[in-house]
Design a protein around this motif. Structure first.
Motif, PDB file in Angstrom:
ATOM      1  N   ILE A 156       0.837  -1.198   0.000  1.00 46.59           N
ATOM      2  CA  ILE A 156       0.000   0.000   0.000  1.00 46.59           C
ATOM      3  C   ILE A 156       0.875   1.253   0.000  1.00 46.59           C
ATOM      4  O   ILE A 156       0.623   2.215  -0.741  1.00 46.59           O
ATOM      5  CB  ILE A 156      -0.945   0.008   1.216  1.00 46.59           C
ATOM      6  N   ILE A 196      -0.940   5.335   6.846  1.00 48.24           N
ATOM      7  CA  ILE A 196      -1.618   4.053   6.685  1.00 48.24           C
ATOM      8  C   ILE A 196      -1.894   3.493   8.074  1.00 48.24           C
ATOM      9  O   ILE A 196      -0.964   3.247   8.853  1.00 48.24           O
ATOM     10  CB  ILE A 196      -0.759   3.070   5.877  1.00 48.24           C
ATOM     11  N   TYR A 256      -3.485   0.354   9.866  1.00 47.90           N
ATOM     12  CA  TYR A 256      -3.927  -1.003   9.550  1.00 47.90           C
ATOM     13  C   TYR A 256      -3.721  -1.916  10.748  1.00 47.90           C
ATOM     14  O   TYR A 256      -2.621  -2.077  11.247  1.00 47.90           O
ATOM     15  CB  TYR A 256      -3.163  -1.532   8.332  1.00 47.90           C
ATOM     16  N   ARG A 286      -5.539   0.294  -2.115  1.00 46.94           N
ATOM     17  CA  ARG A 286      -5.823  -0.580  -0.968  1.00 46.94           C
ATOM     18  C   ARG A 286      -6.045  -2.037  -1.351  1.00 46.94           C
ATOM     19  O   ARG A 286      -5.738  -2.930  -0.535  1.00 46.94           O
ATOM     20  CB  ARG A 286      -7.048  -0.070  -0.213  1.00 46.94           C
TER      21      ARG A 286
END
Length: 392
Positions: free
Chosen positions: A154, A197, A199, A259
């Motif tokens: 990503i 990001i 996650y 994504r």
């Protein structure tokens, strides 16, 4: 018969091979139809007043249900014309429908069924849970072992994506420098910021910062356009040309591509859904309808190894209500696969054009990267090998 049916559905010009085939089974992987915008903080992004929606954020609208009903009517006509499912109610247990757990997917399926098989009492199957169905949630199955690989992919795609022109145009359209988010958080310029990001294993990857804000605004503009709002209520009348739409939509397409269209991780992301597709295609169901989201289409297309494609008459890579249609055909000895991407064009959506065999939705034939086809048909055994590669 097969050639005629394919012509009506997909307007193909080459029918020699199709003449010998008969349609045996169909599986449709669908995105839900028109919904309200996701973001509940839009007012902070511009001093201008945003349009008011009747429904809660992210819910299927009445227009979305209407459009999905047109899809249902159209597919019903095609299935009848091909004699796979004759007009009227299908044989008991020959049609199966499964959706994600949220309103916009369940109501999309119900609208399709009500139009395709009215008063036939075909149930919509879904998990009775508050969370997203793990089949449709592409990150629910990831472990710490693959987390860093996904983040790395990503991050690489994010760094390679240049959206400066999009951000500059949104700065101007939304008048971001006079917005609440600028005054209270000093967030006044999309260009001079970077995204983070976020996650966690078992959750969807989130890209914060300018890409998220840009997506939220363009998504709201696009859903307003789909819904049929007056042009002066879409981006306050500031989108005047096709060139502007083509520029702004990059924010929506880039967010999904970054994504979910990941070279190394796509199989991991799509594995639960591909496994479910594999099981349903091995069942005795004549028609299966699965209703999920744009990221489901993205991840499955990437995992199965389809070639890059463009959708004439559309802006989104995975338009609202779009359908990946897996078809099993037979010559009496061998089975063959054909996959079509069926979708409504911008005018068909905005103007709520009713669909029929004579006014079909748009479509393209999907092609695999590493397989040879004949008129868009692939040997079923080769497709089964792809499914095993993704799921095992």
């Amino acid at each position: 018969m097969a050639c005629q049916a394919i012509f009506y559905l997909f307007m193909l010009g080459t029918c020699s091979f199709a003449n010998s085939l008969e349609l045996k089974q169909v599986l449709i992987l669908s995105r839900h139809n028109v919904r309200t915008p996701f973001a509940d903080n839009l007012q902070s992004l511009s001093p201008n007043v945003w349009p008011k929606w009747e429904d809660a954020p992210g819910e299927l609208t009445k227009k979305g249900a209407l459009l999905e009903g047109y899809h249902g009517q159209y597919f019903s006509q095609w299935l009848d014309q091909q004699q796979l499912i004759p007009e009227g109610c299908p044989e008991q247990n020959s049609v199966f429908v499964h959706t994600n757990t949220i309103q916009r997917t369940k109501d999309t399926a119900m609208a399709f069924l009500d139009a395709a098989f009215h008063n036939c009492s075909i149930p919509v199957d879904y998990e009775n849970i508050l969370e997203m169905d793990p089949i449709f949630y592409p990150d629910a199955h990831n472990t710490e072992a693959v987390k860093q690989q996904i983040i790395s992919e990503i991050s690489k795609k994010l760094n390679e994506t240049d959206l400066k022109d999009v951000y500059l145009e949104l700065n101007r359209i939304a008048n971001l420098k006079d917005s609440q988010i600028c005054k209270e958080q000093s967030y006044c310029d999309l260009v001079n910021d970077t995204g983070d990001i976020v996650y966690k294993v078992g959750e969807e990857p989130v890209i914060s910062g300018p890409l998220y804000i840009a997506f939220s605004m363009v998504d709201a503009f696009l859903m307003g356009y789909y819904e049929g709002l007056p042009e002066e209520d879409i981006a306050w009348g500031e989108i005047k040309t096709d060139e502007q739409w083509n520029l702004l939509i990059k924010a929506v397409n880039a967010r999904q591509d970054i994504r979910f269209n990941l070279p190394k991780s796509s199989k991991e992301l799509a594995k639960p859904l591909v496994q479910y597709i594999k099981e349903m295609l091995s069942s005795n169901k004549t028609l299966t309808l699965l209703v999920g989201h744009d990221f489901n289409l993205h991840s499955v297309i990437a995992a199965l190894g389809f070639k890059l494609f463009k959708l004439p008459g559309q802006l989104e890579n995975s338009p609202i209500g779009a359908k990946l249609v897996f078809q099993r055909w037979s010559d009496g000895v061998n089975d063959f696969l054909r996959v079509e991407y069926v979708y409504q064009s911008l005018p068909q959506i905005r103007n709520a054009q009713q669909l029929s065999l004579l006014n079909p939705p748009k479509n393209i034939t999907m092609h695999f990267n590493n397989l040879s086809d004949e008129d868009g048909f692939y040997r079923w055994s080769e497709f089964e090998s792809i499914l095993r590669d993704v799921t095992e």
